[in-house]
Motif scaffolding. Sequence first.
Motif, PDB file in Angstrom:
ATOM      1  N   UNK A 121       0.841  -1.199   0.000  1.00  0.00           N
ATOM      2  CA  UNK A 121       0.000   0.000   0.000  1.00  0.00           C
ATOM      3  C   UNK A 121       0.879   1.252   0.000  1.00  0.00           C
ATOM      4  N   UNK A 122       1.880   1.266   0.886  1.00  0.00           N
ATOM      5  CA  UNK A 122       2.763   2.433   0.992  1.00  0.00           C
ATOM      6  C   UNK A 122       3.529   2.670  -0.302  1.00  0.00           C
ATOM      7  N   UNK A 123       3.986   1.599  -0.947  1.00  0.00           N
ATOM      8  CA  UNK A 123       4.762   1.745  -2.182  1.00  0.00           C
ATOM      9  C   UNK A 123       3.867   2.115  -3.363  1.00  0.00           C
ATOM     10  N   UNK A 124       2.631   1.663  -3.338  1.00  0.00           N
ATOM     11  CA  UNK A 124       1.682   2.064  -4.375  1.00  0.00           C
ATOM     12  C   UNK A 124       1.398   3.553  -4.269  1.00  0.00           C
ATOM     13  N   UNK A 125       1.219   4.024  -3.051  1.00  0.00           N
ATOM     14  CA  UNK A 125       1.005   5.451  -2.838  1.00  0.00           C
ATOM     15  C   UNK A 125       2.174   6.272  -3.381  1.00  0.00           C
ATOM     16  N   UNK A 126       3.390   5.848  -3.068  1.00  0.00           N
ATOM     17  CA  UNK A 126       4.543   6.621  -3.511  1.00  0.00           C
ATOM     18  C   UNK A 126       4.697   6.578  -5.027  1.00  0.00           C
ATOM     19  N   UNK A 127       4.369   5.447  -5.646  1.00  0.00           N
ATOM     20  CA  UNK A 127       4.418   5.369  -7.114  1.00  0.00           C
ATOM     21  C   UNK A 127       3.494   6.400  -7.743  1.00  0.00           C
ATOM     22  N   UNK A 128       2.311   6.555  -7.166  1.00  0.00           N
ATOM     23  CA  UNK A 128       1.346   7.521  -7.698  1.00  0.00           C
ATOM     24  C   UNK A 128       1.791   8.959  -7.446  1.00  0.00           C
ATOM     25  N   UNK A 129       2.413   9.203  -6.302  1.00  0.00           N
ATOM     26  CA  UNK A 129       2.925  10.544  -6.031  1.00  0.00           C
ATOM     27  C   UNK A 129       4.018  10.909  -7.030  1.00  0.00           C
ATOM     28  N   UNK A 130       4.891   9.952  -7.330  1.00  0.00           N
ATOM     29  CA  UNK A 130       5.960  10.243  -8.284  1.00  0.00           C
ATOM     30  C   UNK A 130       5.430  10.367  -9.711  1.00  0.00           C
ATOM     31  N   UNK A 131       4.375   9.637 -10.027  1.00  0.00           N
ATOM     32  CA  UNK A 131       3.750   9.810 -11.342  1.00  0.00           C
ATOM     33  C   UNK A 131       3.256  11.246 -11.502  1.00  0.00           C
ATOM     34  N   UNK A 132       2.563  11.729 -10.485  1.00  0.00           N
ATOM     35  CA  UNK A 132       2.021  13.088 -10.564  1.00  0.00           C
ATOM     36  C   UNK A 132       3.129  14.137 -10.469  1.00  0.00           C
ATOM     37  N   UNK A 133       4.212  13.821  -9.790  1.00  0.00           N
ATOM     38  CA  UNK A 133       5.335  14.761  -9.758  1.00  0.00           C
ATOM     39  C   UNK A 133       5.965  14.858 -11.148  1.00  0.00           C
ATOM     40  N   UNK A 134       6.038  13.728 -11.853  1.00  0.00           N
ATOM     41  CA  UNK A 134       6.612  13.713 -13.200  1.00  0.00           C
ATOM     42  C   UNK A 134       5.785  14.528 -14.180  1.00  0.00           C
ATOM     43  N   UNK A 135       4.478  14.316 -14.193  1.00  0.00           N
ATOM     44  CA  UNK A 135       3.640  14.984 -15.197  1.00  0.00           C
ATOM     45  C   UNK A 135       3.399  16.459 -14.881  1.00  0.00           C
ATOM     46  N   UNK A 136       3.671  16.843 -13.616  1.00  0.00           N
ATOM     47  CA  UNK A 136       3.475  18.244 -13.229  1.00  0.00           C
ATOM     48  C   UNK A 136       4.777  18.992 -12.973  1.00  0.00           C
ATOM     49  N   UNK A 137       5.911  18.310 -13.201  1.00  0.00           N
ATOM     50  CA  UNK A 137       7.229  18.914 -12.950  1.00  0.00           C
ATOM     51  C   UNK A 137       7.347  19.409 -11.510  1.00  0.00           C
ATOM     52  N   UNK A 138       7.115  18.493 -10.574  1.00  0.00           N
ATOM     53  CA  UNK A 138       7.117  18.827  -9.148  1.00  0.00           C
ATOM     54  C   UNK A 138       8.089  17.946  -8.372  1.00  0.00           C
ATOM     55  N   UNK A 139       8.466  18.401  -7.179  1.00  0.00           N
ATOM     56  CA  UNK A 139       9.221  17.581  -6.241  1.00  0.00           C
ATOM     57  C   UNK A 139       8.258  16.913  -5.267  1.00  0.00           C
ATOM     58  N   UNK A 140       8.565  15.683  -4.892  1.00  0.00           N
ATOM     59  CA  UNK A 140       7.760  14.968  -3.898  1.00  0.00           C
ATOM     60  C   UNK A 140       8.255  15.332  -2.500  1.00  0.00           C
ATOM     61  N   UNK A 141       7.335  15.829  -1.692  1.00  0.00           N
ATOM     62  CA  UNK A 141       7.675  16.204  -0.323  1.00  0.00           C
ATOM     63  C   UNK A 141       7.616  14.999   0.607  1.00  0.00           C
ATOM     64  N   UNK A 142       8.695  14.745   1.330  1.00  0.00           N
ATOM     65  CA  UNK A 142       8.644  13.738   2.388  1.00  0.00           C
ATOM     66  C   UNK A 142       7.903  14.313   3.575  1.00  0.00           C
TER      67      UNK A 142
END
Length: 255
Positions: free
Chosen positions: A113-134
């Motif tokens: 579950x945790x890794x699925x969440x992070x995969x989706x956060x990084x997907x949206x960071x990629x398409x929006x040119x964003x950094x993922x906040x820890x």
Amino acid sequence: MVIPEISPEYVTGKIIDFIEKEVKKSGCTGVVIGLSGGLDSTVVAYLCSRLDDLDVLGISLPVISSNIDAKKIARDIDIRFKEIVLHEILDSISSSIPKDVWRQDKLAKGNLVARTRMSLLYYHSNINNMLVMGTGNKSEWYIGYFTKYGDGAADIRPIGDLYKTQVRQLARYLEVPENIIKKEPTAGLWSGQTDKNEIGMDYNTLDKIIYGVEEGRSINDIAISSDINVDLVKKVLKMHKNTVHKRNMPPICRL
């Protein structure tokens, strides 16, 4: 033993400056936050809402039902918000796993579950040119209370040098709603899961132990000065030792 109080105004300014510099250095245009409705992610979201000229996207990733608190937080601080309920994604993954294994191995399922969440956060960071906040704090990092490549993954960790008790102090300065500050901490990996049950103690106790260790005190001194069972002190030291691999990059076979 008392955990040092922070200067909330100074810490707020320092963190905001840190985020803005890191985003600018990366060439990105904003930040994405996994918004759980818990204390840590809320504090990070409140801090990010003060960024100048940067896009902020909060993403809620509940397993089954909608996250009302996350939606309200995003609305209160006026940041972009998206919610992705994970049950269909997890059902698709679980179809390739034997049902008895899927039902029985709670930890492996929680990590998925945790890794699925992070995969989706990084997907949206990629398409929006964003950094993922820890959104992890110093207390969790010290004992390895996070999923490797899950909630432990991030581009930057704004509150990573704050104990959980200090995060609460900062939350009150930022005027985070009291119901969020007092909410029982949980990673939301399975029904009934709480940080206290997983760690085996509350954060006030944990923070005193970690602070004592960082002050160079002995196990017995930490236990006596904080009125904490010596076995709990030993437990924290063991958790820290056993999770070194989570805090380090994978070792390379040098040739």
